[in-house]
Motif scaffolding. Sequence first.
Motif, PDB file in Angstrom:
ATOM      1  N   GLN A   1       0.827  -1.207   0.000  1.00 18.25           N
ATOM      2  CA  GLN A   1       0.000   0.000   0.000  1.00 18.25           C
ATOM      3  C   GLN A   1       0.862   1.258   0.000  1.00 18.25           C
ATOM      4  O   GLN A   1       0.561   2.231  -0.706  1.00 18.25           O
ATOM      5  CB  GLN A   1      -0.916  -0.019   1.216  1.00 18.25           C
ATOM      6  N   ALA A   2       1.947   1.229   0.798  1.00 16.89           N
ATOM      7  CA  ALA A   2       2.829   2.394   0.846  1.00 16.89           C
ATOM      8  C   ALA A   2       3.503   2.619  -0.505  1.00 16.89           C
ATOM      9  O   ALA A   2       3.637   3.764  -0.952  1.00 16.89           O
ATOM     10  CB  ALA A   2       3.885   2.199   1.933  1.00 16.89           C
ATOM     11  N   SER A   3       3.930   1.533  -1.159  1.00 21.12           N
ATOM     12  CA  SER A   3       4.553   1.692  -2.480  1.00 21.12           C
ATOM     13  C   SER A   3       3.562   2.237  -3.493  1.00 21.12           C
ATOM     14  O   SER A   3       3.932   3.023  -4.380  1.00 21.12           O
ATOM     15  CB  SER A   3       5.109   0.339  -2.952  1.00 21.12           C
ATOM     16  N   THR A   4       2.283   1.849  -3.361  1.00 24.96           N
ATOM     17  CA  THR A   4       1.262   2.411  -4.249  1.00 24.96           C
ATOM     18  C   THR A   4       1.097   3.909  -4.003  1.00 24.96           C
ATOM     19  O   THR A   4       0.962   4.698  -4.951  1.00 24.96           O
ATOM     20  CB  THR A   4      -0.079   1.685  -4.022  1.00 24.96           C
ATOM     21  N   GLU A   5       1.127   4.297  -2.714  1.00 20.08           N
ATOM     22  CA  GLU A   5       1.036   5.727  -2.386  1.00 20.08           C
ATOM     23  C   GLU A   5       2.220   6.491  -2.980  1.00 20.08           C
ATOM     24  O   GLU A   5       2.062   7.581  -3.539  1.00 20.08           O
ATOM     25  CB  GLU A   5       1.006   5.914  -0.866  1.00 20.08           C
ATOM     26  N   VAL A   6       3.410   5.894  -2.853  1.00 18.12           N
ATOM     27  CA  VAL A   6       4.595   6.553  -3.412  1.00 18.12           C
ATOM     28  C   VAL A   6       4.493   6.641  -4.935  1.00 18.12           C
ATOM     29  O   VAL A   6       4.859   7.650  -5.542  1.00 18.12           O
ATOM     30  CB  VAL A   6       5.871   5.785  -2.990  1.00 18.12           C
ATOM     31  N   MET A   7       4.001   5.568  -5.554  1.00 16.23           N
ATOM     32  CA  MET A   7       3.837   5.574  -7.003  1.00 16.23           C
ATOM     33  C   MET A   7       2.878   6.675  -7.444  1.00 16.23           C
ATOM     34  O   MET A   7       3.043   7.283  -8.505  1.00 16.23           O
ATOM     35  CB  MET A   7       3.324   4.205  -7.470  1.00 16.23           C
TER      36      MET A   7
ATOM     37  N   GLY B   1       2.616   9.487  -6.000  1.00 16.44           N
ATOM     38  CA  GLY B   1       3.197  10.796  -5.721  1.00 16.44           C
ATOM     39  C   GLY B   1       3.169  11.214  -4.267  1.00 16.44           C
ATOM     40  O   GLY B   1       3.628  12.312  -3.936  1.00 16.44           O
ATOM     41  N   ASN B   2       2.672  10.364  -3.377  1.00 13.86           N
ATOM     42  CA  ASN B   2       2.627  10.714  -1.960  1.00 13.86           C
ATOM     43  C   ASN B   2       3.921  10.251  -1.296  1.00 13.86           C
ATOM     44  O   ASN B   2       4.106   9.073  -1.003  1.00 13.86           O
ATOM     45  CB  ASN B   2       1.421  10.062  -1.288  1.00 13.86           C
ATOM     46  N   LEU B   3       4.848  11.193  -1.041  1.00 16.26           N
ATOM     47  CA  LEU B   3       6.129  10.868  -0.426  1.00 16.26           C
ATOM     48  C   LEU B   3       6.120  11.101   1.077  1.00 16.26           C
ATOM     49  O   LEU B   3       7.179  11.051   1.709  1.00 16.26           O
ATOM     50  CB  LEU B   3       7.241  11.711  -1.065  1.00 16.26           C
ATOM     51  N   HIS B   4       4.951  11.364   1.641  1.00 16.62           N
ATOM     52  CA  HIS B   4       4.843  11.588   3.080  1.00 16.62           C
ATOM     53  C   HIS B   4       4.184  10.401   3.786  1.00 16.62           C
ATOM     54  O   HIS B   4       3.701  10.534   4.902  1.00 16.62           O
ATOM     55  CB  HIS B   4       4.055  12.866   3.352  1.00 16.62           C
ATOM     56  N   VAL B   5       4.153   9.266   3.131  1.00 13.71           N
ATOM     57  CA  VAL B   5       3.566   8.082   3.738  1.00 13.71           C
ATOM     58  C   VAL B   5       4.482   7.596   4.856  1.00 13.71           C
ATOM     59  O   VAL B   5       5.708   7.676   4.759  1.00 13.71           O
ATOM     60  CB  VAL B   5       3.371   6.969   2.669  1.00 13.71           C
ATOM     61  N   ARG B   6       3.882   7.107   5.925  1.00 15.54           N
ATOM     62  CA  ARG B   6       4.632   6.655   7.089  1.00 15.54           C
ATOM     63  C   ARG B   6       4.433   5.155   7.284  1.00 15.54           C
ATOM     64  O   ARG B   6       3.311   4.656   7.164  1.00 15.54           O
ATOM     65  CB  ARG B   6       4.176   7.400   8.354  1.00 15.54           C
ATOM     66  N   ILE B   7       5.514   4.448   7.607  1.00 15.52           N
ATOM     67  CA  ILE B   7       5.447   3.014   7.874  1.00 15.52           C
ATOM     68  C   ILE B   7       5.972   2.790   9.288  1.00 15.52           C
ATOM     69  O   ILE B   7       7.174   2.842   9.533  1.00 15.52           O
ATOM     70  CB  ILE B   7       6.282   2.216   6.862  1.00 15.52           C
ATOM     71  N   ALA B   8       5.046   2.594  10.217  1.00 20.40           N
ATOM     72  CA  ALA B   8       5.415   2.356  11.618  1.00 20.40           C
ATOM     73  C   ALA B   8       5.590   0.853  11.828  1.00 20.40           C
ATOM     74  O   ALA B   8       4.638   0.126  12.084  1.00 20.40           O
ATOM     75  CB  ALA B   8       4.351   2.915  12.562  1.00 20.40           C
ATOM     76  N   MET B   9       6.800   0.383  11.692  1.00 20.96           N
ATOM     77  CA  MET B   9       7.053  -1.053  11.797  1.00 20.96           C
ATOM     78  C   MET B   9       8.387  -1.256  12.510  1.00 20.96           C
ATOM     79  O   MET B   9       9.436  -0.923  11.972  1.00 20.96           O
ATOM     80  CB  MET B   9       7.091  -1.674  10.403  1.00 20.96           C
ATOM     81  N   LYS B  10       8.341  -1.765  13.738  1.00 22.49           N
ATOM     82  CA  LYS B  10       9.544  -1.984  14.523  1.00 22.49           C
ATOM     83  C   LYS B  10       9.799  -3.487  14.625  1.00 22.49           C
ATOM     84  O   LYS B  10       9.309  -4.151  15.516  1.00 22.49           O
ATOM     85  CB  LYS B  10       9.393  -1.370  15.913  1.00 22.49           C
TER      86      LYS B  10
ATOM     87  N   LEU C   1      13.444  -4.661   5.423  1.00 19.61           N
ATOM     88  CA  LEU C   1      12.821  -4.178   4.196  1.00 19.61           C
ATOM     89  C   LEU C   1      12.062  -2.887   4.439  1.00 19.61           C
ATOM     90  O   LEU C   1      12.147  -1.937   3.638  1.00 19.61           O
ATOM     91  CB  LEU C   1      11.884  -5.259   3.636  1.00 19.61           C
ATOM     92  N   ALA C   2      11.320  -2.820   5.549  1.00 17.45           N
ATOM     93  CA  ALA C   2      10.583  -1.598   5.874  1.00 17.45           C
ATOM     94  C   ALA C   2      11.532  -0.434   6.135  1.00 17.45           C
ATOM     95  O   ALA C   2      11.288   0.702   5.701  1.00 17.45           O
ATOM     96  CB  ALA C   2       9.683  -1.838   7.093  1.00 17.45           C
ATOM     97  N   ALA C   3      12.651  -0.704   6.845  1.00 15.59           N
ATOM     98  CA  ALA C   3      13.631   0.353   7.108  1.00 15.59           C
ATOM     99  C   ALA C   3      14.252   0.855   5.808  1.00 15.59           C
ATOM    100  O   ALA C   3      14.416   2.076   5.608  1.00 15.59           O
ATOM    101  CB  ALA C   3      14.724  -0.171   8.046  1.00 15.59           C
ATOM    102  N   ASN C   4      14.571  -0.072   4.905  1.00 16.16           N
ATOM    103  CA  ASN C   4      15.109   0.334   3.605  1.00 16.16           C
ATOM    104  C   ASN C   4      14.086   1.132   2.810  1.00 16.16           C
ATOM    105  O   ASN C   4      14.441   2.088   2.111  1.00 16.16           O
ATOM    106  CB  ASN C   4      15.544  -0.896   2.810  1.00 16.16           C
ATOM    107  N   PHE C   5      12.815   0.741   2.938  1.00 16.50           N
ATOM    108  CA  PHE C   5      11.758   1.466   2.223  1.00 16.50           C
ATOM    109  C   PHE C   5      11.639   2.886   2.771  1.00 16.50           C
ATOM    110  O   PHE C   5      11.482   3.846   2.005  1.00 16.50           O
ATOM    111  CB  PHE C   5      10.435   0.708   2.374  1.00 16.50           C
TER     112      PHE C   5
END
Length: 480
Positions: free
Chosen positions: A203-209, A211-220, A228-232
């Motif tokens: 879903q985050a990659s779709t948002e980035v695709m 044009g939304n570069l302010h998407v947040r991925i809270a994954m610890k 992978l999430a940290a690299n993303f």
Amino acid sequence: MMRTIRAKFMIGFFVIFGVFFLILLQWVTVNIESGNRNTVNNQLQDLKNNSNSYIQQSFLTHHFASDELYFGQIAKEMGTELQHAASSEVAMYSLTGEPLYASDQAVFTPGGEDLRLARQGKTAYTLTRSNGEASVLFAYPVVIRGTKVGIVRFAKDFTPLYMQSNDIQRTIFSIALAVFACAFLFSYLLSRHITVPLSKLAQASTEVMNGNLHVRIAMKRKDEVGQLAANFRSMIEKLREQFAIMEKDKDRLEELHLHRKQFFDQVTHELKTPLTTIMGYAEIIRKNGGKDQALFQKGVNHIVDESKRLHTMVLELLEKSKTTEEYQADTTVDAARILLDVCDTMAIKARRYKKTIRCEAEKGLYVRGRPDRLRQLFINLLDNAIKYSYAHTEITAFAGLEDDRIRIIVSNQGETISADHLEKIFEPYYRAEPAFTESASVGLGLSICKEIVDEHRGRIRISSDNGQTSADMDFPPATA
């Protein structure tokens, strides 16, 4: 997409564990059944051996002409003894299958496969299972001194054996089902643990695709998915930085384009103005210069000033229009001597504007470079200091050795330059003063100064505070 992966994951585990479960149940059933049959065979064989020994002893103590006749006479007595000895129901038959004695008539049904085979001289049994009970009818021919004299038939209950086997089978079934349920639950949780973060990343990659570069991925997490999430996240940060740089560069390009347009507009005007002045005064001098000495002197002065101004603009334009070529310093230059010479030359222009130049320079300040370029650098800086300093003030030039670097400072007193202007002061075509002022340049002087300093592997900084503006430079020294 992630749901399909999860479904495939779960179906795969279900099929694997289901097949394993069925194979396990089949193997347990076959082995338990085989064990039960072995137990039945062993017990029946023991029963045959014990009963046959008892019968043989009975015949040894009695002597009759016909063993078969004797078997018929003692069938009841023998059957009763065998019933107590074997704890089983017993029936005695003649060789033709005629009943001679039965401890329980209801148990021993007429006929039967075991009885039929016993009449043929074979040992056989028939296992019957019904309503959770298991019973066996076991028959074998009695042989005395090599001759068959009758048939003994036992009815034995094996219900406890099969009940115990059923209990074991149900226990194994329950344990296998529990293991299967736990494994299936673990598989579900594991698939969810993997696919849910992947779904969020998708879903985050779709948002980035989009044009939304302010998407947040809270994954610890510290596993591969967490990496992978940290690299993303790092990729998104770098994308934001790159887009910010691109936006900034776009604004700078637009601003540079505007500056260039203003520059060419101004150059067109400034080139036209001195030429018009020169042509006008030249025409006046040609007509009336000889008669009016004052007019002649004024016209000559204007022509000289405008020519110098035009010459300076042409030099700056030629400097910026040169093709880029990398400079290689190959001459040892006395920077202090050049600075002293330039200060002495520029003192004449400073006095014309009612200003003075004071120069302090140590001896032996050698750098690797080109003397003509250093001279141009000092001329531009002193010319700026004269142009923008207050009247009746002193312009200072200093050259010395500090921290193993040759440091040169040119300072003047004038209007303080704001921080916004200082950030862009070395950009080509940029002018900190209003474009309409009489002394305005085309905005190339400090840009050329920066290029000359860079050519000599030096650094230059412009500072302005409380009416004091300084150009501070330092260069690596060279041995003379």
